[in-house]
Structures are given as C-alpha cells and as structure tokens.
Design an enzyme around this catalytic site. Structure first.
Site, PDB file in Angstrom:
ATOM      1  N   TYR A   1      -6.045   2.544   7.385  1.00 44.26           N
ATOM      2  CA  TYR A   1      -5.619   3.355   8.517  1.00 44.26           C
ATOM      3  C   TYR A   1      -6.873   3.641   9.330  1.00 44.26           C
ATOM      4  O   TYR A   1      -7.807   4.290   8.840  1.00 44.26           O
ATOM      5  CB  TYR A   1      -4.997   4.673   8.061  1.00 44.26           C
ATOM      6  CG  TYR A   1      -3.549   4.578   7.635  1.00 44.26           C
ATOM      7  CD1 TYR A   1      -2.575   4.119   8.519  1.00 44.26           C
ATOM      8  CD2 TYR A   1      -3.156   4.970   6.352  1.00 44.26           C
ATOM      9  CE1 TYR A   1      -1.241   4.043   8.134  1.00 44.26           C
ATOM     10  CE2 TYR A   1      -1.823   4.895   5.964  1.00 44.26           C
ATOM     11  CZ  TYR A   1      -0.877   4.424   6.863  1.00 44.26           C
ATOM     12  OH  TYR A   1       0.438   4.347   6.479  1.00 44.26           O
TER      13      TYR A   1
ATOM     14  N   HIS B   1       7.828  -0.567   8.035  1.00 45.00           N
ATOM     15  CA  HIS B   1       7.400   0.563   7.206  1.00 45.00           C
ATOM     16  C   HIS B   1       8.548   1.065   6.331  1.00 45.00           C
ATOM     17  O   HIS B   1       8.650   2.261   6.017  1.00 45.00           O
ATOM     18  CB  HIS B   1       6.869   1.702   8.079  1.00 45.00           C
ATOM     19  CG  HIS B   1       5.609   2.334   7.552  1.00 45.00           C
ATOM     20  ND1 HIS B   1       4.354   1.983   7.979  1.00 45.00           N
ATOM     21  CD2 HIS B   1       5.411   3.301   6.626  1.00 45.00           C
ATOM     22  CE1 HIS B   1       3.441   2.708   7.360  1.00 45.00           C
ATOM     23  NE2 HIS B   1       4.058   3.516   6.517  1.00 45.00           N
TER      24      HIS B   1
ATOM     25  N   GLN C   1      -5.819  -1.540   2.324  1.00 42.33           N
ATOM     26  CA  GLN C   1      -5.065  -1.201   3.532  1.00 42.33           C
ATOM     27  C   GLN C   1      -5.824  -0.137   4.291  1.00 42.33           C
ATOM     28  O   GLN C   1      -6.194   0.904   3.746  1.00 42.33           O
ATOM     29  CB  GLN C   1      -3.661  -0.699   3.181  1.00 42.33           C
ATOM     30  CG  GLN C   1      -2.835  -0.244   4.373  1.00 42.33           C
ATOM     31  CD  GLN C   1      -2.978   1.250   4.646  1.00 42.33           C
ATOM     32  OE1 GLN C   1      -3.282   2.025   3.746  1.00 42.33           O
ATOM     33  NE2 GLN C   1      -2.783   1.640   5.886  1.00 42.33           N
TER      34      GLN C   1
ATOM     35  N   PRO D   1       0.839  -1.212   0.000  1.00 36.14           N
ATOM     36  CA  PRO D   1       0.000   0.000   0.000  1.00 36.14           C
ATOM     37  C   PRO D   1       0.869   1.255   0.000  1.00 36.14           C
ATOM     38  O   PRO D   1       1.628   1.502   0.937  1.00 36.14           O
ATOM     39  CB  PRO D   1      -0.800  -0.123   1.310  1.00 36.14           C
ATOM     40  CG  PRO D   1      -0.002  -1.048   2.172  1.00 36.14           C
ATOM     41  CD  PRO D   1       0.691  -1.985   1.244  1.00 36.14           C
TER      42      PRO D   1
ATOM     43  N   LYS E   1      -0.534  -5.280   9.762  1.00 33.64           N
ATOM     44  CA  LYS E   1       0.730  -4.884   9.143  1.00 33.64           C
ATOM     45  C   LYS E   1       1.528  -3.989  10.096  1.00 33.64           C
ATOM     46  O   LYS E   1       0.980  -3.098  10.731  1.00 33.64           O
ATOM     47  CB  LYS E   1       0.463  -4.128   7.837  1.00 33.64           C
ATOM     48  CG  LYS E   1       1.716  -3.694   7.084  1.00 33.64           C
ATOM     49  CD  LYS E   1       1.340  -3.043   5.764  1.00 33.64           C
ATOM     50  CE  LYS E   1       2.567  -2.671   4.953  1.00 33.64           C
ATOM     51  NZ  LYS E   1       3.296  -1.518   5.533  1.00 33.64           N
TER      52      LYS E   1
ATOM     53  N   THR F   1      -2.886  -1.300   9.095  1.00 31.33           N
ATOM     54  CA  THR F   1      -1.528  -0.839   9.401  1.00 31.33           C
ATOM     55  C   THR F   1      -1.500  -0.303  10.828  1.00 31.33           C
ATOM     56  O   THR F   1      -2.239   0.614  11.174  1.00 31.33           O
ATOM     57  CB  THR F   1      -1.076   0.253   8.421  1.00 31.33           C
ATOM     58  OG1 THR F   1      -0.967  -0.322   7.116  1.00 31.33           O
ATOM     59  CG2 THR F   1       0.278   0.814   8.829  1.00 31.33           C
TER      60      THR F   1
ATOM     61  N   SER G   1      -3.821   1.750  -0.644  1.00 30.75           N
ATOM     62  CA  SER G   1      -3.688   2.535   0.574  1.00 30.75           C
ATOM     63  C   SER G   1      -4.947   3.336   0.867  1.00 30.75           C
ATOM     64  O   SER G   1      -5.621   3.827  -0.046  1.00 30.75           O
ATOM     65  CB  SER G   1      -2.495   3.492   0.442  1.00 30.75           C
ATOM     66  OG  SER G   1      -2.451   4.400   1.524  1.00 30.75           O
TER      67      SER G   1
ATOM     68  N   GLY H   1      12.476  -3.631   2.343  1.00 30.78           N
ATOM     69  CA  GLY H   1      13.827  -3.937   1.911  1.00 30.78           C
ATOM     70  C   GLY H   1      13.960  -4.768   0.653  1.00 30.78           C
ATOM     71  O   GLY H   1      15.075  -4.954   0.154  1.00 30.78           O
TER      72      GLY H   1
END
Length: 362
Positions: free
Chosen positions: A136, A254, A134, A83, A230, A162, A112, A287
C-alpha cells in the site's frame, strides 16, 4: 494444537465453522462486503454460471499435474495466498502460521502491508517459500520506499501494488458490529512510519495522498523485482500499466469489499487478457471457492489465482493445519477437474474446455 473438525471437506465448511468460532465483530470484519454486497454476490454468481466441457477417453494423462511457474518460481498449483491484513485476528500464529502452511503445500504467499507480524519475521519463518510483498503506497515516497527496501532485503521475490483501495469501502456490517482491532493486533510494519493526515473529506484528505500513475512510474524505477498491479478491472488501466513497465496484472475487485456494483472479475478477465497479450502475467482474484473456479479462471486467461477470505476462515478454525488442508482441498479439486476435462497440464486449460452451447456440433 488445532485440529480439523470432523466433516470439513470444502472451503464452505471452513466458512461455516469460522462463523461459529470467531467473535461477532471480527466475523463482521472478515466476511464484510461493501454496501449491499452486490459485487461480492456477482463474483460467485458469474463463476457459477460458467459450465465445463467434460472429455472422455483422453490419452497420455498418467503423468498429468497442476504445477505452474511464475517469474521463475515453481508452484505445486497455480495459486498464491492473497495479501490479507491482520491475520492474528484469526489465530495467534497469524501470518507466521499461514506462510508455513503455504510453504508446506508449495503455493505462493503474498504478505500484506497491514500484516500483524514483521515482514522480516515472516520471511525468516519459511525462507524457501515463494513470497511476495503487497504494497500500500504511503503518503510520502520516502516511507513507501522504506517498505520496498525492507521487502527486498528480506528476500521477497515480487512487489504487488494494490491500487483499488485508496480509501476503505463502506462496509455496513462492520460498522453495525462496532469492529475495532483488539489489543495485540496492529499493522506492525507501519509503526515506525509517519501516520497519514486525518480529515473528514474523501477528496481533499484521502485522495490527496493516494498513489497515481506517476507513483507507479516512480516505483518501476526503484526496484528490479517483478512489479504487479492489483485491483485492475478495466482494459484501459491494464494497457496503461503494461505500457509503464509492470510485469503482471491482478484482476481483482478486492473481493467485493471496496466498490459495490462492479462487474465480477471473471466477466472482465478475458478482455484484459486479450488487451495485454500473452507475454504479461495475469492473475485472478475475488470469488475463488473451488478448484473448478481456478480451472475456469485459467481457461479465460489467468496464469494463476489468489485466495483470500477462505484462508482466514481455515486459519480461524484449525490454525496453520487448517490453511494447509484448505489449500490441499483446492489442489485435489483442481486436479479432478483437469482430469475429467482432459487436461494433463495447466497449459492445456483453454476456453475450449468450457461448455459453449452455440458451438457447432459438426
């Protein structure tokens, strides 16, 4: 029509070109890290330190492949687009272009809450795509539930909560560049919802409105969709989330954008997998830059990974075509890594595929 620059053959190439084409403030926002970037650097350092064990003369490899299934959804490779907020910062097509690219490569897409395109329009753009929403959590449960219901009605197939960013990280590069959202780029899915209360105290204002474990319990009661958490970086949090009924854990810091001086995600992944058992879906984030990184994450316990910044970079450089190319690069790299390590399927990738210098040679 956007074209892929000559010589682009890795995700690092896309990052280099993106820095050249994006306005400096936008680059500072997209590439920014929390504080000194230690977590961001450690994500890469620890992935790079893991070595692979090549195997030779392996049999029955001709029918191999890297397909994966998550919650009944079949993917060409164990990957979802993470997201990413405000994708129109990278390209005018924004999220609409990215989901087209993800669908073309048959990988998952996670939208997102802070998308710059309406969640319904994104769903309509690629109705057959694997797409998750996703979330929030908003200051009130009523407005949070409005987002969940919209996602359900638009056909999103999972909800990703998240949890690791109740406040923004301290991102100095973004501050120095004076970044602000340009005209025409905004969180359109929140426009009809009440704004959060403003204030100058992290605790009395922002943390007073943040989600907590009771919020997760409530969310579990509100939807029958698979629910993933997440931003999990501790065994204790992972175990508690599973006990409360979540279907999946996403090990993520994150991308080093929120809390600096954390462990790398790859460092905590094995312990979290061991703690939640084989039945819980575990995803890995933060990463990933190579197909071999995906291989390493799966070997240490992940079922699949999420890809973030590199999608932004590819979108900025070559639009949806660039994103599709970026995803295909990772698939080709993953398949090459699997073949050279003697793995004909994702299920064959285990910790035994990693080089273990202290293992007995007899």
């Amino acid at each position: 029509m956007s074209t892929i620059p000559v010589g682009v053959c890795s995700l690092a190439d896309y990052e280099q070109h993106a820095k050249e084409v994006l306005p400096a403030p936008t680059w500072a926002y997209l590439s920014g890290t929390a504080m000194d970037g230690l977590t961001y650097q450690r994500n890469r350092q620890k992935l790079d330190e893991i070595l692979l064990q090549q195997r030779v003369l392996c049999e029955d490899m001709a029918k191999g492949g890297c397909q994966q299934t998550l919650f009944g959804q079949h993917l060409a490779m164990p990957l979802l687009v993470a997201p990413l907020a405000y994708q129109k910062l990278a390209h005018p097509t924004g999220e609409l272009g990215t989901i087209q690219a993800a669908a073309a490569q048959n990988v998952g897409f996670c939208l997102s809450t802070l998308a710059s395109a309406p969640l319904e329009h994104v769903a309509q753009m690629s109705p057959d795509a694997t797409r998750w929403f996703q979330l929030y959590c908003q200051p009130s449960r009523e407005t949070t539930l409005q987002l969940v219901r919209r996602a359900e009605q638009a056909g999103y197939q999972a909800i990703v909560v998240t949890a690791d960013a109740p406040i923004n990280g301290v991102r100095n590069a973004e501050q120095r560049a004076g970044f602000s959202l340009p005209e025409g780029v905004r969180a359109v899915n929140l426009e009809s919802l009440p704004s959060a209360a403003q204030g100058d105290s992290v605790f009395s204002c922002w943390m007073g409105q943040a989600a907590d474990w009771q919020t997760l319990v409530w969310l579990r009661e509100q939807t029958n969709l698979p629910l993933l958490l997440k931003g999990v970086m501790s065994v204790q949090d992972a175990q508690r989330a599973v006990a409360l009924g979540v279907d999946g854990i996403i090990v993520s810091n994150h991308g080093g954008r929120v809390l600096d001086s954390q462990p790398a995600t790859i460092e905590v992944l094995p312990a979290i997998r061991a703690a939640v058992g084989k039945e819980t879906t575990v995803l890995f984030d933060s990463g990933i830059r190579r197909g071999s990184d995906i291989f390493k994450a799966i070997a240490l316990g992940a079922d699949a990974v999420l890809l973030g910044r590199s999608v932004f970079y590819a979108l900025a450089v070559a639009g949806p075509l660039g994103v599709a190319h970026c995803l295909r690069i990772l698939r080709d790299e993953l398949e090459a890594t699997m073949a050279l390590c003697g793995c004909a399927s994702v299920q064959d990738i285990t910790s035994e595929c990693l080089y273990q210098p202290n293992a007995s040679t007899f």
